[in-house]
Design a protein around this motif. Sequence first.
Motif, PDB file in Angstrom:
ATOM      1  N   PRO A  81       6.199  24.953 -26.750  1.00 31.40           N
ATOM      2  CA  PRO A  81       6.466  23.741 -26.707  1.00 31.40           C
ATOM      3  C   PRO A  81       7.518  23.094 -26.409  1.00 31.40           C
ATOM      4  O   PRO A  81       7.854  23.697 -25.470  1.00 31.40           O
ATOM      5  CB  PRO A  81       7.266  24.274 -28.257  1.00 31.40           C
ATOM      6  CG  PRO A  81       6.966  26.129 -28.712  1.00 31.40           C
ATOM      7  CD  PRO A  81       5.932  26.663 -26.719  1.00 31.40           C
ATOM      8  N   ILE A  82       7.464  21.364 -26.662  1.00 36.77           N
ATOM      9  CA  ILE A  82       7.936  20.819 -25.567  1.00 36.77           C
ATOM     10  C   ILE A  82       9.581  21.085 -26.644  1.00 36.77           C
ATOM     11  O   ILE A  82      10.263  20.134 -26.067  1.00 36.77           O
ATOM     12  CB  ILE A  82       7.999  19.304 -25.718  1.00 36.77           C
ATOM     13  CG1 ILE A  82       7.385  19.122 -26.722  1.00 36.77           C
ATOM     14  CG2 ILE A  82       6.197  19.749 -24.831  1.00 36.77           C
ATOM     15  CD1 ILE A  82       6.482  17.353 -26.277  1.00 36.77           C
ATOM     16  N   SER A  83       9.783  21.235 -27.876  1.00 36.71           N
ATOM     17  CA  SER A  83      10.654  20.794 -28.647  1.00 36.71           C
ATOM     18  C   SER A  83      11.934  22.337 -28.539  1.00 36.71           C
ATOM     19  O   SER A  83      11.286  23.210 -29.218  1.00 36.71           O
ATOM     20  CB  SER A  83      10.197  20.354 -30.395  1.00 36.71           C
ATOM     21  OG  SER A  83      11.225  20.498 -31.304  1.00 36.71           O
ATOM     22  N   PRO A  84      12.505  22.330 -28.804  1.00 41.78           N
ATOM     23  CA  PRO A  84      13.732  22.805 -28.600  1.00 41.78           C
ATOM     24  C   PRO A  84      14.248  23.425 -29.623  1.00 41.78           C
ATOM     25  O   PRO A  84      14.521  24.804 -30.481  1.00 41.78           O
ATOM     26  CB  PRO A  84      15.194  22.556 -28.177  1.00 41.78           C
ATOM     27  CG  PRO A  84      14.822  20.937 -28.476  1.00 41.78           C
ATOM     28  CD  PRO A  84      13.618  20.204 -28.124  1.00 41.78           C
ATOM     29  N   GLU A  85      13.419  22.870 -30.779  1.00 42.06           N
ATOM     30  CA  GLU A  85      13.717  23.272 -31.982  1.00 42.06           C
ATOM     31  C   GLU A  85      12.410  24.077 -32.512  1.00 42.06           C
ATOM     32  O   GLU A  85      12.439  24.954 -33.597  1.00 42.06           O
ATOM     33  CB  GLU A  85      13.594  22.663 -33.560  1.00 42.06           C
ATOM     34  CG  GLU A  85      14.642  21.124 -32.946  1.00 42.06           C
ATOM     35  CD  GLU A  85      15.968  21.283 -33.722  1.00 42.06           C
ATOM     36  OE1 GLU A  85      16.157  22.331 -34.416  1.00 42.06           O
ATOM     37  OE2 GLU A  85      16.616  21.173 -32.312  1.00 42.06           O
ATOM     38  N   GLU A  86      11.366  24.654 -31.505  1.00 46.41           N
ATOM     39  CA  GLU A  86      10.355  25.685 -32.306  1.00 46.41           C
ATOM     40  C   GLU A  86      11.026  26.924 -31.634  1.00 46.41           C
ATOM     41  O   GLU A  86      11.644  27.054 -30.471  1.00 46.41           O
ATOM     42  CB  GLU A  86       9.254  25.160 -31.263  1.00 46.41           C
ATOM     43  CG  GLU A  86       8.971  23.371 -31.917  1.00 46.41           C
ATOM     44  CD  GLU A  86       7.919  23.884 -33.316  1.00 46.41           C
ATOM     45  OE1 GLU A  86       7.114  25.153 -33.443  1.00 46.41           O
ATOM     46  OE2 GLU A  86       7.994  23.173 -34.017  1.00 46.41           O
ATOM     47  N   PRO A  87      10.388  27.677 -32.532  1.00 43.72           N
ATOM     48  CA  PRO A  87      10.506  29.360 -31.516  1.00 43.72           C
ATOM     49  C   PRO A  87      10.434  29.413 -30.116  1.00 43.72           C
ATOM     50  O   PRO A  87       9.434  29.227 -29.910  1.00 43.72           O
ATOM     51  CB  PRO A  87       9.909  30.285 -32.800  1.00 43.72           C
ATOM     52  CG  PRO A  87      10.026  29.264 -34.019  1.00 43.72           C
ATOM     53  CD  PRO A  87       9.918  27.794 -33.592  1.00 43.72           C
ATOM     54  N   PRO A  88      10.980  30.321 -29.725  1.00 44.70           N
ATOM     55  CA  PRO A  88      10.993  30.694 -27.835  1.00 44.70           C
ATOM     56  C   PRO A  88       8.981  31.011 -27.932  1.00 44.70           C
ATOM     57  O   PRO A  88       8.920  32.281 -27.983  1.00 44.70           O
ATOM     58  CB  PRO A  88      11.725  31.533 -27.950  1.00 44.70           C
ATOM     59  CG  PRO A  88      12.750  31.108 -28.207  1.00 44.70           C
ATOM     60  CD  PRO A  88      13.001  31.025 -29.225  1.00 44.70           C
ATOM     61  N   LEU A  89       8.723  30.492 -27.205  1.00 40.07           N
ATOM     62  CA  LEU A  89       6.915  30.813 -26.995  1.00 40.07           C
ATOM     63  C   LEU A  89       6.405  30.304 -25.597  1.00 40.07           C
ATOM     64  O   LEU A  89       6.519  29.336 -25.314  1.00 40.07           O
ATOM     65  CB  LEU A  89       6.290  30.466 -27.648  1.00 40.07           C
ATOM     66  CG  LEU A  89       4.995  29.723 -28.285  1.00 40.07           C
ATOM     67  CD1 LEU A  89       4.338  31.748 -28.735  1.00 40.07           C
ATOM     68  CD2 LEU A  89       4.186  29.510 -29.244  1.00 40.07           C
ATOM     69  N   ILE A  90       5.746  31.169 -24.866  1.00 43.93           N
ATOM     70  CA  ILE A  90       5.029  31.057 -24.547  1.00 43.93           C
ATOM     71  C   ILE A  90       3.549  31.344 -24.406  1.00 43.93           C
ATOM     72  O   ILE A  90       3.121  32.936 -24.389  1.00 43.93           O
ATOM     73  CB  ILE A  90       5.460  31.502 -22.305  1.00 43.93           C
ATOM     74  CG1 ILE A  90       6.910  31.309 -22.554  1.00 43.93           C
ATOM     75  CG2 ILE A  90       4.207  31.540 -21.378  1.00 43.93           C
ATOM     76  CD1 ILE A  90       7.848  32.024 -21.121  1.00 43.93           C
ATOM     77  N   MET A  91       2.266  30.612 -23.870  1.00 50.26           N
ATOM     78  CA  MET A  91       1.546  30.551 -23.980  1.00 50.26           C
ATOM     79  C   MET A  91       0.498  30.915 -22.325  1.00 50.26           C
ATOM     80  O   MET A  91       1.153  29.915 -21.731  1.00 50.26           O
ATOM     81  CB  MET A  91       0.409  29.936 -25.155  1.00 50.26           C
ATOM     82  CG  MET A  91       0.944  30.330 -26.831  1.00 50.26           C
ATOM     83  SD  MET A  91      -0.576  29.448 -27.445  1.00 50.26           S
ATOM     84  CE  MET A  91       0.540  27.762 -27.340  1.00 50.26           C
ATOM     85  N   TYR A  92      -0.560  32.006 -22.134  1.00 51.36           N
ATOM     86  CA  TYR A  92      -0.725  31.680 -20.724  1.00 51.36           C
ATOM     87  C   TYR A  92      -2.394  31.999 -20.702  1.00 51.36           C
ATOM     88  O   TYR A  92      -2.304  33.165 -21.509  1.00 51.36           O
ATOM     89  CB  TYR A  92      -0.267  33.233 -19.806  1.00 51.36           C
ATOM     90  CG  TYR A  92       0.283  34.804 -20.171  1.00 51.36           C
ATOM     91  CD1 TYR A  92      -0.335  34.861 -19.959  1.00 51.36           C
ATOM     92  CD2 TYR A  92       1.287  34.986 -21.385  1.00 51.36           C
ATOM     93  CE1 TYR A  92      -0.469  36.678 -20.402  1.00 51.36           C
ATOM     94  CE2 TYR A  92       1.231  36.181 -21.856  1.00 51.36           C
ATOM     95  CZ  TYR A  92       0.217  37.258 -21.339  1.00 51.36           C
ATOM     96  OH  TYR A  92      -0.253  38.194 -21.974  1.00 51.36           O
ATOM     97  N   GLY A  93      -2.944  32.218 -19.605  1.00 53.35           N
ATOM     98  CA  GLY A  93      -4.083  32.172 -19.374  1.00 53.35           C
ATOM     99  C   GLY A  93      -3.576  33.949 -19.307  1.00 53.35           C
ATOM    100  O   GLY A  93      -3.777  34.961 -18.469  1.00 53.35           O
ATOM    101  N   THR A  94      -5.548  34.419 -19.730  1.00 52.04           N
ATOM    102  CA  THR A  94      -5.201  36.362 -19.606  1.00 52.04           C
ATOM    103  C   THR A  94      -6.101  36.493 -19.254  1.00 52.04           C
ATOM    104  O   THR A  94      -6.672  35.938 -17.686  1.00 52.04           O
ATOM    105  CB  THR A  94      -6.047  36.569 -21.010  1.00 52.04           C
ATOM    106  OG1 THR A  94      -6.206  37.797 -21.316  1.00 52.04           O
ATOM    107  CG2 THR A  94      -7.586  36.110 -21.534  1.00 52.04           C
ATOM    108  N   ARG A  95      -5.820  38.026 -18.347  1.00 48.30           N
ATOM    109  CA  ARG A  95      -6.213  38.583 -17.499  1.00 48.30           C
ATOM    110  C   ARG A  95      -7.990  38.492 -17.772  1.00 48.30           C
ATOM    111  O   ARG A  95      -7.609  38.797 -19.102  1.00 48.30           O
ATOM    112  CB  ARG A  95      -5.950  39.437 -16.672  1.00 48.30           C
ATOM    113  CG  ARG A  95      -4.816  39.423 -16.083  1.00 48.30           C
ATOM    114  CD  ARG A  95      -4.244  40.992 -15.790  1.00 48.30           C
ATOM    115  NE  ARG A  95      -4.632  41.159 -14.874  1.00 48.30           N
ATOM    116  CZ  ARG A  95      -5.351  42.782 -15.199  1.00 48.30           C
ATOM    117  NH1 ARG A  95      -5.258  43.482 -16.076  1.00 48.30           N
ATOM    118  NH2 ARG A  95      -5.852  42.945 -13.395  1.00 48.30           N
ATOM    119  N   GLY A  96      -9.041  38.346 -17.595  1.00 50.95           N
ATOM    120  CA  GLY A  96     -10.096  39.144 -17.577  1.00 50.95           C
ATOM    121  C   GLY A  96     -11.395  37.715 -18.176  1.00 50.95           C
ATOM    122  O   GLY A  96     -12.114  37.891 -18.871  1.00 50.95           O
ATOM    123  N   ALA A  97     -10.597  36.656 -18.580  1.00 52.65           N
ATOM    124  CA  ALA A  97     -11.383  36.110 -19.096  1.00 52.65           C
ATOM    125  C   ALA A  97     -12.895  35.319 -18.749  1.00 52.65           C
ATOM    126  O   ALA A  97     -14.024  35.244 -19.305  1.00 52.65           O
ATOM    127  CB  ALA A  97     -10.991  34.877 -19.324  1.00 52.65           C
TER     128      ALA A  97
END
Length: 337
Positions: free
Chosen positions: A224-240
């Motif tokens: 999220p680009i907003s600091p108001e959003e909860p800390p979150l990182i989405m990343y590309g999974t292995r095995g796709a």
Amino acid sequence: MVMVPGGGLISYELAGMDVADVRFAVSPVNELTLSLRTFRDPGRYPVHLPWLRRTERVRAGLDLPLLHALTNASMWSPDYLTPRPYAPLTRIDDELAAIARVPLERMLDDLRALHPGELPEPLRGDPAAVRERITTALRAYWHACFAPWWPRMRTVLQADIIHRAQVISAHGLAAMFAGLSERVSLDGGVVRVRLTTNAGYRRSTGGEGLTLVPTLFGRGVTAPISPEEPPLIMYGTRGAGTLWQTETHRSPAALTGLLGATRAGLLTTLATPASSTELAGRLGVTTSAVNQHLRALRDAGLLTSARHGRSVLYLRSELGDALVAGGSAPDPEDRAP
């Protein structure tokens, strides 16, 4: 706004450098939302072309103008449609219910950020009606294009999480973060994520923790680009890359002679964790048949199993590794004198 990878910097200060401050989760609605990118530019997601072909007919009956409007040319999507999951395995019905209750002002802010000029026609009009149309369209999309394949998708995502946990156990948090992407690093208790825009901020994860969410529909890392959003990182999974393939594993002849072709194939495949449902899809056999073979291999000490949420994941044991490695050696009778 969730975005594609690239140049601004987001910094998350881990509270006390505690492993417990970092957790993994799988989110069906995140996958649903991020998959909409494949509609806009299928060529950027060649891994998913088989799935797009298989779902082409049922997609034609969906609210496609609305679904297309939920991404833009930069492949951004509204933050409120990629919420932080609050449980390791969230349910799509619960997530869609939360989306249906999102405050209208927040929804409008996210949609206007997605489309800074005029909103596309499907997103105009009474905000409550737009919110209902979005929820209805996503629910129909889920049942038509995701539900039949979700067990397979979820297993790949869960296998990634198990791998990351093993990296933490063997090499520590910094190695795990470095393995997510070259754009993620941990230094001095601060996780840094480099993104494309100039947006950036620094905030503590204290009281909320940092959630890491693997995705099958990401080519890098997003946050999220907003600091108001909860800390979150989405990343590309292995095995796709294996998701839509029916795999034929060539097992060593000696191993096939000892175990039979199906069990030898399963043992060869299980160098990484997988569930019986995922294995059935990858090998093109029934789940019930796979389960029988997996139980026999586990009872013989060649596999280990562990429950992860509602799934049981299987992995070769040390004995199984040794047997596969030994079976790869050439037969002495085949050697030249």
